[in-house]
Design an enzyme around this catalytic site. Structure first.
Site, PDB file in Angstrom:
ATOM      1  N   HIS A 223       0.806  -1.234   0.000  1.00  0.00           N
ATOM      2  CA  HIS A 223       0.000   0.000   0.000  1.00  0.00           C
ATOM      3  C   HIS A 223       0.832   1.274   0.000  1.00  0.00           C
ATOM      4  O   HIS A 223       0.282   2.366  -0.093  1.00  0.00           O
ATOM      5  CB  HIS A 223      -0.954   0.030   1.202  1.00  0.00           C
ATOM      6  CG  HIS A 223      -0.263   0.350   2.494  1.00  0.00           C
ATOM      7  ND1 HIS A 223       0.487  -0.568   3.169  1.00  0.00           N
ATOM      8  CD2 HIS A 223      -0.193   1.490   3.209  1.00  0.00           C
ATOM      9  CE1 HIS A 223       0.986  -0.011   4.251  1.00  0.00           C
ATOM     10  NE2 HIS A 223       0.599   1.247   4.303  1.00  0.00           N
TER      11      HIS A 223
HETATM   12  C1  UD1 Z   1      -2.379   5.505   5.757  1.00  0.00           C
HETATM   13  C2  UD1 Z   1      -1.086   6.045   6.369  1.00  0.00           C
HETATM   14  C3  UD1 Z   1      -0.006   4.992   6.295  1.00  0.00           C
HETATM   15  C4  UD1 Z   1      -0.473   3.694   6.910  1.00  0.00           C
HETATM   16  C5  UD1 Z   1      -1.763   3.263   6.250  1.00  0.00           C
HETATM   17  C6  UD1 Z   1      -2.295   1.995   6.846  1.00  0.00           C
HETATM   18  C7  UD1 Z   1      -0.729   8.484   6.143  1.00  0.00           C
HETATM   19  C8  UD1 Z   1       0.127   9.494   5.482  1.00  0.00           C
HETATM   20  N1  UD1 Z   1      -0.603   7.229   5.679  1.00  0.00           N
HETATM   21  O1  UD1 Z   1      -2.110   5.288   4.379  1.00  0.00           O
HETATM   22  O2  UD1 Z   1       1.125   5.438   7.005  1.00  0.00           O
HETATM   23  O3  UD1 Z   1       0.525   2.719   6.735  1.00  0.00           O
HETATM   24  O4  UD1 Z   1      -2.736   4.299   6.399  1.00  0.00           O
HETATM   25  O5  UD1 Z   1      -3.374   1.488   6.162  1.00  0.00           O
HETATM   26  O6  UD1 Z   1      -1.465   8.814   7.044  1.00  0.00           O
HETATM   27  N2  UD1 Z   1      -9.332   4.629   1.323  1.00  0.00           N
HETATM   28  C9  UD1 Z   1     -10.550   4.024   1.248  1.00  0.00           C
HETATM   29  N3  UD1 Z   1     -11.173   3.701   2.417  1.00  0.00           N
HETATM   30  C10 UD1 Z   1     -10.637   3.955   3.631  1.00  0.00           C
HETATM   31  C11 UD1 Z   1      -9.398   4.609   3.681  1.00  0.00           C
HETATM   32  C12 UD1 Z   1      -8.739   4.930   2.527  1.00  0.00           C
HETATM   33  O7  UD1 Z   1     -11.073   3.747   0.183  1.00  0.00           O
HETATM   34  O8  UD1 Z   1     -11.261   3.608   4.649  1.00  0.00           O
HETATM   35  C13 UD1 Z   1      -8.610   4.918   0.049  1.00  0.00           C
HETATM   36  C14 UD1 Z   1      -8.955   6.259  -0.521  1.00  0.00           C
HETATM   37  O9  UD1 Z   1      -8.911   6.143  -1.912  1.00  0.00           O
HETATM   38  C15 UD1 Z   1      -7.771   7.118  -0.063  1.00  0.00           C
HETATM   39  C16 UD1 Z   1      -6.635   6.107  -0.100  1.00  0.00           C
HETATM   40  O10 UD1 Z   1      -7.231   4.878   0.275  1.00  0.00           O
HETATM   41  O11 UD1 Z   1      -7.585   8.223  -0.868  1.00  0.00           O
HETATM   42  C17 UD1 Z   1      -5.502   6.432   0.823  1.00  0.00           C
HETATM   43  O12 UD1 Z   1      -5.958   6.563   2.180  1.00  0.00           O
HETATM   44  P1  UD1 Z   1      -5.133   7.458   3.209  1.00  0.00           P
HETATM   45  O13 UD1 Z   1      -5.748   7.414   4.537  1.00  0.00           O
HETATM   46  O14 UD1 Z   1      -4.855   8.776   2.630  1.00  0.00           O
HETATM   47  O15 UD1 Z   1      -3.701   6.746   3.271  1.00  0.00           O
HETATM   48  P2  UD1 Z   1      -3.296   5.215   3.324  1.00  0.00           P
HETATM   49  O16 UD1 Z   1      -2.674   4.861   2.032  1.00  0.00           O
HETATM   50  O17 UD1 Z   1      -4.398   4.328   3.814  1.00  0.00           O
END
Ligand code: UD1
Length: 387
Positions: A223
């Protein structure tokens, strides 16, 4: 210590890997309060705790299932910030958290890990003059292209109590000028939660349900933006995984970010031709722990999984150029492999499959009691007159 003293803690969580760390501290606080009740509590301050969920992770499978599996209480405040750019997400947490801190007036805000919610919470609390504790302080990848590294650097500078998982983290903090009295080596809260949930996790039928045999499959998780956000890199990882799957069945629970990228790049069906790859939605805590514990090998770019595989003594290939968790290499089962080098990854898989399981080792204080040590430090800090 004052009779009748109370301490009010406010925990902030936002993402999947935060939940197990906060759960360990909250459980330790509950244990402390129970003990206070049984011995009359004369010399033990009562600890009240409030839980705030920022909503950075909001999907059922990225969030709710973890609250259920871990027995976490319903958050007292849910900020519902959701996804967005780094600035947007961090700012939304800050704006939504400020009135909560004003209303709750905690003695200490407890932040965990290195995600945007951690950064936002530390910034808001520090500017309001509320002391901050950081659980999992001092980890450094020395790679500032990693958003988490920026978060770690800032949060540690702002924190009053820095709880570390390993001695190298203490050294990193000291080298950055953090005074030693703020640094507390307590061990790994992630491992507290793993140890207490492992027996229940092992009852999960997840391995059999995926048509796999214990000890005879590899688990993959990916991820990191550096691995999944670029089309070329992700395509290459798909190629790599298809090659790995010719050697050992692969199970790949797909993170929300990665699934979104597969869709964006039109790569959804790329695994169709790959032999023996089981794809799934993100799994709950217990199912994933069971899957990991039964694996012959794990390939990952996660931080926490490097630690969990070390504790479980499962060989781990980390598909990154660096790690902020070097003890998982020097005292564990972890090995770094450059994700851009397909041959190197495949060779590392061959080597791991041909080698006997490593001898069991475990870093210092990864013993299930990190949460209790954190509570002891907080009580001592409060008794010495803070707040
Ligand atoms: C975040 C953390 C990362 C951690 C990871 C664990 C930051 C900078 N990054 O990354 O350090 O290792 O979580 O999982 O805070 N999305 C969904 N549903 C959700 C959450 C996210 O669909 O419930 C999708 C969305 O498209 C979103 C993308 O995932 O834009 C990224 O989510 P985000 O919370 O920005 O960062 P992670 O990659 O999950």
């Amino acid at each position: 210590m004052n009779t009748g003293m109370t301490v009010k803690l406010l925990h902030v969580v936002g993402t999947r890997p935060n939940f197990m760390k906060a759960a360990a501290v909250m459980t330790a606080v509950d244990r402390w309060n129970r003990a206070a009740r049984t011995d009359g509590g004369l010399f033990r301050p009562r600890i009240n705790q409030i839980l705030v969920h920022t909503g950075q992770h909001y999907d059922e499978k990225m969030s709710r299932v973890f609250f259920e599996d871990l027995g976490l209480p319903r958050p007292n405040h849910y900020l519902g910030v959701g996804s967005g750019s780094h600035a947007e997400q961090t700012a939304k947490v800050m704006i939504a958290l400020e009135p909560v801190l004003t209303a709750e007036q905690p003695d200490l805000v407890i932040t965990v890990g290195d995600v945007n919610s951690t950064l936002a919470a530390a910034l808001v609390a520090a500017k309001m003059g509320i002391p901050v504790a950081h659980v999992e302080a001092g980890l450094r990848s020395r790679d500032r292209t990693m958003p988490e590294e920026i978060n770690r650097l800032v949060v540690d500078q702002l924190s009053d109590l820095l709880f570390t998982t390993s001695r190298d983290a203490d050294a990193n903090l000291a080298a950055e000028g953090v005074s030693t009295e703020r640094i507390h080596f307590v061990g790994n809260t992630m491992i507290d939660t793993l140890k207490s949930h492992l027996p229940r996790a092992l009852e999960s039928p997840v391995v059999e349900r995926a048509g796999l045999t214990r000890g005879e499959y590899a688990v993959v998780t990916l991820h990191r933006p550096s691995n999944v956000d670029g089309r070329q890199g992700l395509e290459q990882l798909v190629l790599t995984l298809n090659q790995v799957a010719r050697k050992i069945p692969v199970v790949f629970p797909i993170h929300a970010r990665t699934r979104a990228r597969f869709a964006e790049f039109g790569l959804d069906t790329s695994f169709g031709n790959g032999p023996s790859i089981v794809l799934s939605d993100p799994l709950g805590y217990l199912d994933f722990l069971c899957l990991m514990a039964g694996a012959r090998l794990v390939l990952t770019d996660s931080g926490g999984i490097q630690e969990e595989t070390t504790f479980l003594n499962v060989p781990c290939l980390t598909l990154r150029k660096n790690t902020e968790r070097p003890v998982t290499i020097t005292e564990g089962t972890n090995r770094l492999v450059d994700p851009e080098n397909v041959e190197a990854v495949v060779a590392a898989v061959d080597e791991a499959l041909a080698s006997p399981l490593p001898p069991e080792r475990c870093p210092e204080y990864w013993d299930g009691h990190a949460g209790d040590r954190i509570v002891q430090v907080i009580v001592g800090w409060r008794a010495s007159g803070h707040r």
